[in-house]
Design an enzyme around this catalytic site. Structure first.
Site, mmCIF file in Angstrom:
data_model
loop_
_atom_site.group_PDB
_atom_site.id
_atom_site.type_symbol
_atom_site.label_atom_id
_atom_site.label_comp_id
_atom_site.label_asym_id
_atom_site.label_seq_id
_atom_site.Cartn_x
_atom_site.Cartn_y
_atom_site.Cartn_z
ATOM 1 N N GLN A 1 0.843 -1.281 -0.015
ATOM 2 C CA GLN A 1 0.177 0.099 0.002
ATOM 3 C C GLN A 1 0.951 1.096 0.022
ATOM 4 O O GLN A 1 0.531 2.240 0.639
ATOM 5 C CB GLN A 1 -1.045 -0.135 1.205
ATOM 6 C CG GLN A 1 -0.138 -0.439 2.376
ATOM 7 C CD GLN A 1 -1.481 -0.395 3.500
ATOM 8 O OE1 GLN A 1 -1.671 -1.244 4.340
ATOM 9 N NE2 GLN A 1 -2.192 0.658 3.789
ATOM 10 N N ASP A 2 1.814 1.025 -0.449
ATOM 11 C CA ASP A 2 2.864 2.417 -0.765
ATOM 12 C C ASP A 2 2.804 2.998 -1.893
ATOM 13 O O ASP A 2 2.142 2.487 -3.000
ATOM 14 C CB ASP A 2 4.346 1.782 -0.390
ATOM 15 C CG ASP A 2 5.230 2.860 -0.072
ATOM 16 O OD1 ASP A 2 5.073 4.076 0.059
ATOM 17 O OD2 ASP A 2 6.338 2.424 0.167
#
Ligand SMILES: *[C@@H]1O[C@H](CO)[C@@H](O)[C@H](O)[C@H]1NC(C)=O
Ligand SMILES: *[C@@H]1O[C@H](CO)[C@@H](O)[C@H](O)[C@H]1NC(C)=O
Ligand SMILES: *[C@@H]1O[C@H](CO)[C@@H](O)[C@H](O)[C@H]1NC(C)=O
Ligand SMILES: *[C@@H]1O[C@H](CO)[C@@H](O)[C@H](O)[C@H]1NC(C)=O
Ligand SMILES: *[C@@H]1O[C@H](CO)[C@@H](O)[C@H](O)[C@H]1NC(C)=O
Length: 425
Positions: free
Chosen positions: A210-211
């Site tokens: 989720q970066d």
């Protein structure tokens, strides 16, 4: 006469990291827009469902169910997402969410960072004359070495308080990323039991990215599943996590609208919990006075003291200010400022170099001895001479980000160049 030496190694590395959940530590979120113009007006932005916001246009935002605070966040988030066209939905999935003006939904920049203090990495946060700096805690390798969970929690709370204050001043988002230890490590990773404390967020077997660039990393670097960009985007969404970089990839039938809806609903629930839609009376008054306070800076100093590892002390420490009148402060980091804050840093409230620090207690003679790379021995001899004149010698040696950093592995575990010779002399 040099009676002894204290060697301080500065090592910068980014891997370990601790994250404090929003719930536990008020890590917060949101920002009207990252564009300069909108930032100027940010000050007057209150919250999405403020009935005053569009009064002058005859729009009452309270007519939208997503602004009905009597409903659950989940119901409200579903209502909001339901009102968007597919094109509008896709535009909310990158780290820069473009907003939907017709629904009164502002732009939101998801990319702020806070690894060991509010960071200036990412377009969601910036420092200027209004907020010139924030408390910079020691780098995470050192924080980890404290093995002190309650300290980590206190640090998380200070970081989130300063972050929320910066948000209130229009200088940060409400949500913050931090680099994380490699989550594939399983058994090797510590898992901290119990609720309520700061947790090292490791979920073995479940490694959803989720970066801001994780999808790109999956495709270009990991190549684990031989995915195309579109495959990787689809997989990420279906893992139930936030796909932060969808860019303009349209989803070629690999993802259904309901997958996108679910991801978006999660995002808006997070923002609702943080007060982006309804305001947050408890935290709205945080401001400049809550950033870089003496208590916060002292907490950073405490963390540094607790994290430093004393390898050996053969009756050398503590130094006596009565006996030690002259100190040779030597080494590439004796006068360091920037190298001390490592990576994912912000702008610290202030720097205190080793020279300044020791000058309070004794006369300091400074000789660099070596720069970081220390390719030759030419500066070592002046340092040795200074050491001979002094009652004590402090060597501040080590790396900086030119030797080891994210995307830059060290070639060996030794000190660079002739630094070891400097210490031995
Ligand atoms: C904030 O609102 C006031 C009063 O409506 C207005 O005068 C001022 O220009 C606004 N400030 C910004 C930064 O937009
Ligand atoms: C750990 O941190 C807490 C909170 O800051 C502090 O009170 C305590 O003294 C620390 N423990 C140790 C062993 O240093
Ligand atoms: C400590 O210092 C004394 C005196 O210099 C020395 O004789 C002794 O070997 C040292 N002990 C260790 C463990 O280094
Ligand atoms: C330390 O570095 C600063 C610049 O970062 C410089 O202005 C200062 O003179 C240096 N101090 C010494 C003692 O060399
Ligand atoms: C040795 O290193 C110093 C500092 O980096 C540099 O100024 C000097 O030119 C070097 N001398 C030689 C002989 O390479």
């Amino acid at each position: 006469m040099a009676s002894f030496s204290l060697i301080v190694l500065i090592s910068v590395s980014f891997t370990v990291f601790l994250s404090v959940s929003a719930e536990d530590a008020r890590v917060s979120t949101a920002d009207l827009s990252s564009s300069g113009q909108a930032m100027k007006h940010r000050k007057n932005f209150t919250y999405v469902c403020d009935p005053e916001r569009y009064k002058h246009l005859g729009l009452n935002v309270l007519k939208f169910s997503f602004c009905d605070s009597s409903l659950s966040y989940s119901t409200r988030a579903k209502d909001l997402v339901r009102r968007m066209t597919l094109a509008e939905k896709v535009r909310q999935l990158g780290n820069k969410a473009y907003g939907v003006p017709r629904l009164g939904l502002p732009k939101y920049e998801w990319w702020s960072e806070a690894l060991h203090g509010v960071s200036k990495i990412g377009p969601g946060t910036f420092f200027d004359t209004v907020v010139p700096g924030a408390t910079s805690f020691p780098t995470v390798v050192l924080l980890a070495a404290t093995f002190n969970e309650s300290l980590w929690k206190n640090i998380g709370q200070v970081v989130s308080t300063e972050a929320r204050a910066m948000y209130n001043l229009g200088r940060a988002g409400l949500t913050f990323w931090s680099p994380n230890i490699n989550v594939v490590c399983r058994e090797l990773c510590p898992r901290t039991p119990g609720r309520g404390g700061s947790r090292i967020r490791v979920q073995p077997g479940r490694t959803p990215p989720q970066d801001c660039d994780s999808i790109q990393v999956m495709v270009d670097n990991h190549k684990y599943l031989q995915d195309t960009k579109e495959d990787a985007v689809a997989r990420t969404l279906k893992a139930g996590e936030y796909a932060m970089l969808l860019s303009s990839v349209y989803i070629q039938g690999k993802v259904q609208v309901k997958d996108i809806d679910t991801s978006l609903e999660y995002l808006y629930i997070v923002l609702m919990r943080l007060g982006y839609f309804d305001g947050n009376r408890a935290y709205d008054k945080l401001g400049k006075d809550n950033i870089c306070t003496d208590e916060n800076i002292e907490l950073a100093a405490q963390a540094a003291r607790e994290g430093i590892v004393l390898l050996k002390n053969n009756k050398t420490l503590p130094l006596s200010t009565n006996k030690i009148r002259k100190i040779a402060v030597v080494g590439p980091h004796a006068n360091a400022t920037f190298p001390m804050i490592g990576n994912y840093a912000g702008i610290p409230c202030r720097y205190v170099t080793a020279i300044e620090g020791f000058s309070k207690y004794a006369k300091v003679i400074y000789r660099i001895g070596c720069d970081v790379t220390c390719k030759n021995e030419s500066l070592i001899w002046p340092a040795v001479r200074a050491a001979k004149e002094a009652d004590a010698t402090i060597i501040v040696a080590g790396l900086d980000l030119s030797v080891e950093a994210e995307g830059l592995d060290r070639e060996d575990l030794l000190l660079p160049g002739y630094q070891t010779q400097l210490i031995q002399q």
